[in-house]
Design a protein around this motif. Structure first.
Motif, PDB file in Angstrom:
ATOM      1  N   HIS A 165      -6.121  -9.170 -59.842  1.00  0.00           N
ATOM      2  CA  HIS A 165      -6.274 -10.330 -58.966  1.00  0.00           C
ATOM      3  C   HIS A 165      -6.379 -11.588 -59.831  1.00  0.00           C
ATOM      4  O   HIS A 165      -7.280 -11.692 -60.673  1.00  0.00           O
ATOM      5  CB  HIS A 165      -7.529 -10.206 -58.099  1.00  0.00           C
ATOM      6  CG  HIS A 165      -7.454  -9.120 -57.072  1.00  0.00           C
ATOM      7  ND1 HIS A 165      -6.618  -9.185 -55.977  1.00  0.00           N
ATOM      8  CD2 HIS A 165      -8.118  -7.938 -56.965  1.00  0.00           C
ATOM      9  CE1 HIS A 165      -6.782  -8.093 -55.242  1.00  0.00           C
ATOM     10  NE2 HIS A 165      -7.678  -7.324 -55.827  1.00  0.00           N
ATOM     11  N   PHE A 166      -5.471 -12.564 -59.602  1.00  0.00           N
ATOM     12  CA  PHE A 166      -5.440 -13.776 -60.417  1.00  0.00           C
ATOM     13  C   PHE A 166      -5.349 -15.008 -59.523  1.00  0.00           C
ATOM     14  O   PHE A 166      -4.754 -14.976 -58.447  1.00  0.00           O
ATOM     15  CB  PHE A 166      -4.220 -13.750 -61.354  1.00  0.00           C
ATOM     16  CG  PHE A 166      -4.186 -12.551 -62.265  1.00  0.00           C
ATOM     17  CD1 PHE A 166      -4.830 -12.587 -63.490  1.00  0.00           C
ATOM     18  CD2 PHE A 166      -3.520 -11.392 -61.891  1.00  0.00           C
ATOM     19  CE1 PHE A 166      -4.816 -11.491 -64.330  1.00  0.00           C
ATOM     20  CE2 PHE A 166      -3.500 -10.283 -62.716  1.00  0.00           C
ATOM     21  CZ  PHE A 166      -4.148 -10.341 -63.945  1.00  0.00           C
ATOM     22  N   PHE A 167      -5.954 -16.109 -59.998  1.00  0.00           N
ATOM     23  CA  PHE A 167      -5.828 -17.378 -59.287  1.00  0.00           C
ATOM     24  C   PHE A 167      -4.427 -17.951 -59.420  1.00  0.00           C
ATOM     25  O   PHE A 167      -3.914 -18.593 -58.507  1.00  0.00           O
ATOM     26  CB  PHE A 167      -6.849 -18.396 -59.820  1.00  0.00           C
ATOM     27  CG  PHE A 167      -8.257 -18.145 -59.357  1.00  0.00           C
ATOM     28  CD1 PHE A 167      -8.579 -18.150 -58.007  1.00  0.00           C
ATOM     29  CD2 PHE A 167      -9.264 -17.882 -60.265  1.00  0.00           C
ATOM     30  CE1 PHE A 167      -9.872 -17.923 -57.566  1.00  0.00           C
ATOM     31  CE2 PHE A 167     -10.572 -17.654 -59.851  1.00  0.00           C
ATOM     32  CZ  PHE A 167     -10.871 -17.670 -58.498  1.00  0.00           C
ATOM     33  N   ASP A 168      -3.805 -17.767 -60.570  1.00  0.00           N
ATOM     34  CA  ASP A 168      -2.470 -18.303 -60.814  1.00  0.00           C
ATOM     35  C   ASP A 168      -1.783 -17.482 -61.904  1.00  0.00           C
ATOM     36  O   ASP A 168      -2.333 -16.520 -62.418  1.00  0.00           O
ATOM     37  CB  ASP A 168      -2.537 -19.789 -61.220  1.00  0.00           C
ATOM     38  CG  ASP A 168      -3.505 -20.039 -62.379  1.00  0.00           C
ATOM     39  OD1 ASP A 168      -3.742 -19.112 -63.190  1.00  0.00           O
ATOM     40  OD2 ASP A 168      -4.036 -21.162 -62.481  1.00  0.00           O
ATOM     41  N   GLN A 169      -0.561 -17.842 -62.231  1.00  0.00           N
ATOM     42  CA  GLN A 169       0.249 -17.230 -63.287  1.00  0.00           C
ATOM     43  C   GLN A 169       0.409 -15.717 -63.089  1.00  0.00           C
ATOM     44  O   GLN A 169       0.393 -14.937 -64.042  1.00  0.00           O
ATOM     45  CB  GLN A 169      -0.341 -17.526 -64.678  1.00  0.00           C
ATOM     46  CG  GLN A 169      -0.482 -19.020 -64.962  1.00  0.00           C
ATOM     47  CD  GLN A 169      -0.845 -19.311 -66.403  1.00  0.00           C
ATOM     48  OE1 GLN A 169      -0.016 -19.135 -67.298  1.00  0.00           O
ATOM     49  NE2 GLN A 169      -2.075 -19.778 -66.622  1.00  0.00           N
ATOM     50  N   GLU A 170       0.592 -15.312 -61.832  1.00  0.00           N
ATOM     51  CA  GLU A 170       0.759 -13.892 -61.541  1.00  0.00           C
ATOM     52  C   GLU A 170       2.020 -13.323 -62.180  1.00  0.00           C
ATOM     53  O   GLU A 170       2.039 -12.150 -62.579  1.00  0.00           O
ATOM     54  CB  GLU A 170       0.785 -13.671 -60.027  1.00  0.00           C
ATOM     55  CG  GLU A 170      -0.573 -13.837 -59.365  1.00  0.00           C
ATOM     56  CD  GLU A 170      -0.579 -13.343 -57.933  1.00  0.00           C
ATOM     57  OE1 GLU A 170       0.417 -12.720 -57.507  1.00  0.00           O
ATOM     58  OE2 GLU A 170      -1.576 -13.571 -57.236  1.00  0.00           O
ATOM     59  N   ASP A 171       3.079 -14.134 -62.287  1.00  0.00           N
ATOM     60  CA  ASP A 171       4.315 -13.652 -62.906  1.00  0.00           C
ATOM     61  C   ASP A 171       4.080 -13.275 -64.364  1.00  0.00           C
ATOM     62  O   ASP A 171       4.583 -12.250 -64.847  1.00  0.00           O
ATOM     63  CB  ASP A 171       5.412 -14.704 -62.812  1.00  0.00           C
ATOM     64  CG  ASP A 171       5.927 -14.871 -61.384  1.00  0.00           C
ATOM     65  OD1 ASP A 171       5.667 -13.969 -60.560  1.00  0.00           O
ATOM     66  OD2 ASP A 171       6.580 -15.882 -61.105  1.00  0.00           O
ATOM     67  N   LYS A 172       3.306 -14.099 -65.079  1.00  0.00           N
ATOM     68  CA  LYS A 172       3.009 -13.804 -66.482  1.00  0.00           C
ATOM     69  C   LYS A 172       2.123 -12.566 -66.595  1.00  0.00           C
ATOM     70  O   LYS A 172       2.291 -11.747 -67.498  1.00  0.00           O
ATOM     71  CB  LYS A 172       2.343 -15.004 -67.144  1.00  0.00           C
ATOM     72  CG  LYS A 172       3.261 -16.205 -67.327  1.00  0.00           C
ATOM     73  CD  LYS A 172       2.534 -17.336 -68.048  1.00  0.00           C
ATOM     74  CE  LYS A 172       3.462 -18.528 -68.262  1.00  0.00           C
ATOM     75  NZ  LYS A 172       2.765 -19.641 -68.964  1.00  0.00           N
ATOM     76  N   ALA A 173       1.177 -12.448 -65.677  1.00  0.00           N
ATOM     77  CA  ALA A 173       0.310 -11.267 -65.685  1.00  0.00           C
ATOM     78  C   ALA A 173       1.130 -10.010 -65.424  1.00  0.00           C
ATOM     79  O   ALA A 173       0.920  -8.970 -66.064  1.00  0.00           O
ATOM     80  CB  ALA A 173      -0.786 -11.422 -64.635  1.00  0.00           C
ATOM     81  N   ARG A 174       2.084 -10.096 -64.492  1.00  0.00           N
ATOM     82  CA  ARG A 174       2.943  -8.952 -64.193  1.00  0.00           C
ATOM     83  C   ARG A 174       3.747  -8.537 -65.424  1.00  0.00           C
ATOM     84  O   ARG A 174       3.911  -7.335 -65.704  1.00  0.00           O
ATOM     85  CB  ARG A 174       3.889  -9.293 -63.047  1.00  0.00           C
ATOM     86  CG  ARG A 174       4.751  -8.104 -62.602  1.00  0.00           C
ATOM     87  CD  ARG A 174       5.765  -8.503 -61.535  1.00  0.00           C
ATOM     88  NE  ARG A 174       5.103  -9.029 -60.357  1.00  0.00           N
ATOM     89  CZ  ARG A 174       5.181 -10.299 -59.957  1.00  0.00           C
ATOM     90  NH1 ARG A 174       5.871 -11.176 -60.664  1.00  0.00           N
ATOM     91  NH2 ARG A 174       4.559 -10.682 -58.867  1.00  0.00           N
TER      92      ARG A 174
END
Length: 355
Positions: A165-174
Motif C-alpha cells: 500500500h503506497f501513497f504514490d509512485q505505485e508504478d515504481k513500487a510495482r
C-alpha cells in the motif's frame, strides 16, 4: 541434527556465547524474546555458536539490555522447547543442537502497524513457528522508505512477504516488486496488477468485498436515503473500494457522497456513513453524540476492519472486514509449502447496533 549429552557439557564453560552475540533493537516491532531467540539461531547457523557453548545467564542478559527476567526466560524456554539448548542444574544453559539443512528466513514488509495488521503479524508468526527467522520492517506507506529497505536487503532470505500500500509512485513500487525472485515472493492483503511469473498471494478483493457486504446489509441500509463514504483525498486505500461503493449505490438507487474531510461534515438524519480510517470513526462518533439523532435509526455507521473495541463503542459498531487472522495463517501455509497460489481472503459483515 547433533545432540550432545548434557553430562559432557560440564567442562565446556570456556566456550561461551558472549552478550555481544545477542542483538536487541528496542525500536523494532519484533518482540524482544523473539530477537533473543533469533540471535542464538543466527549464531548457530553462522557457526559462531557451537554445540557445548554456554549461554549468558538470565540475570546477565536482563541487566545488559535492561529487559525483564521474564522476557529472557521466555526466549530460553522457547529455545529449550525446540531442543536448541539444554539446562544443567547448577551450571546454566548450553547449546545442544545444531540445525542442519534449509531454514526459512522471511523478509516481512508491512505498510504500517495497526490493530488489524498486528493480527496478521501474530497469526503469521504463530503459524510459521519458532524455527523461522522473521526480518520485520515497516515502511509507513512511503515508496522511498520501501525502496531503501529492499535495496539494503542482503539476498539471504528465502521469502519476501509484502503488503503493498503506497501513497504514490505505485508504478515504481510495482517495478521493484517485479524484480524480486517470484519463487520467493508472497503478496499480502492487496493484489497487485502487472506482477509477472508464478508467485504467492493472499489478498482482499476490495471491489467485490464492499459490494458483497453492502448487499448483505441492504435491508438495514434501506432506512437511509444517502450513503456517505469517508475517503480521504490523499490515501493509500485502493480506488476499487470506491468502484464497488458506486456500483452498489447505482444498482439500489441510493444517493451517494464521498466525504473527504469528516471534520467539516454536518451530521443529518437519513444518512449512513462508511468509514475506512479509525481516526475518522472517532470524529464521526463524537459528532453524532453531539446531536439528538439516534444511531441505527436516524443515522448509521458501517466501519471497515474488525477490532475488539468496535464491539463496545456505542453498544457496537457494524463492521465489514476481511479475516485478518486467516490471512496470516494462509500466508504461513503458502510459505511452508512453497506454493505459488493466489487466494482471495474471506470477507464478512458483522451487524451491530450502529446500522
Amino acid at each position: 541434527m547433533l545432540v550432545m549429552n548434557p553430562t559432557l557439557l560440564l567442562d565446556a564453560d570456556e566456550n561461551a556465547v558472549s552478550l555481544s552475540q545477542i542483538r536487541i533493537n528496542s525500536r523494532s516491532e519484533i518482540p524482544k524474546y523473539w530477537q533473543i531467540y533469533n540471535s542464538i539461531i543466527e549464531g548457530i547457523e553462522q557457526q559462531s555458536i557451537l554445540p557445548g557453548y554456554k549461554l549468558p545467564s538470565i540475570h546477565e542478559v536482563s541487566g545488559e539490555f535492561d529487559i525483564s527476567h521474564g522476557t529472557v526466560e521466555k526466549a530460553y524456554r522457547l529455545l529449550k522447547a525446540n531442543n536448541i539448548i539444554n539446562s544443567v542444574n547448577g551450571k546454566g544453559f548450553y547449546v545442544c543442537h545444531t540445525p542442519i539443512g534449509h531454514k526459512l528466513k522471511v523478509f516481512l514488509l508491512f505498510n504500517k502497524l495497526s490493530t488489524h495488521k498486528k493480527i496478521i503479524y501474530d497469526a503469521l508468526v504463530d503459524s510459521l513457528g519458532p524455527d523461522v527467522f522473521i526480518d520485520f520492517h515497516i515502511y509507513n506507506n512511503d515508496f522511498q522508505r520501501f525502496s531503501d529497505l529492499i535495496q539494503r536487503e542482503d539476498g539471504g532470505h528465502t521469502h519476501y512477504v509484502i503488503i503493498p500500500h503506497f501513497f504514490d509512485q505505485e508504478d515504481k513500487a510495482r517495478a521493484i516488486i517485479n524484480a524480486l525472485p517470484k519463487d520467493k515472493l508472497l503478496i499480502l492483503d492487496k493484489f497487485v496488477e502487472g506482477i509477472s511469473g508464478k508467485y504467492a498471494a493472499v489478498y482482499q478483493n476490495f471491489q467485490a468485498d464492499i459490494e458483497y457486504a453492502l448487499t448483505e446489509a441492504l435491508p438495514l441500509l434501506r432506512k437511509y436515503h444517502t450513503l456517505n463514504i469517508l475517503f480521504p483525498a490523499y490515501t493509500y486505500h485502493p480506488k476499487a473500494i470506491l468502484n464497488g461503493f458506486y456500483s452498489f449505490c447505482h444498482a439500489h438507487n441510493f444517493k451517494t457522497r464521498v466525504v473527504y474531510d469528516i471534520d467539516n461534515e454536518a451530521i443529518r438524519p437519513g444518512n449512513a456513513y462508511i468509514n475506512l480510517m479509525e481516526d475518522d470513526l472517532v470524529t464521526l462518533v463524537k459528532k453524532i453524540k453531539q446531536t439528538s439523532l439516534r444511531l441505527g435509526q436516524d443515522v448509521g455507521i458501517l466501519s471497515y476492519n474488525e477490532t475488539p473495541v468496535k464491539e463496545i463503542i456505542l453498544d457496537g459498531i457494524t463492521v465489514m472486514s476481511t479475516d485478518f487472522a486467516e490471512m496470516g495463517r494462509m500466508a504461513a501455509q503458502l510459505i511452508r509449502e512453497n506454493r505459488p497460489a493466489h487466494i482471495e481472503n474471506p470477507f464478512r459483515l458483522i451487524v451491530r447496533h450502529s446500522l
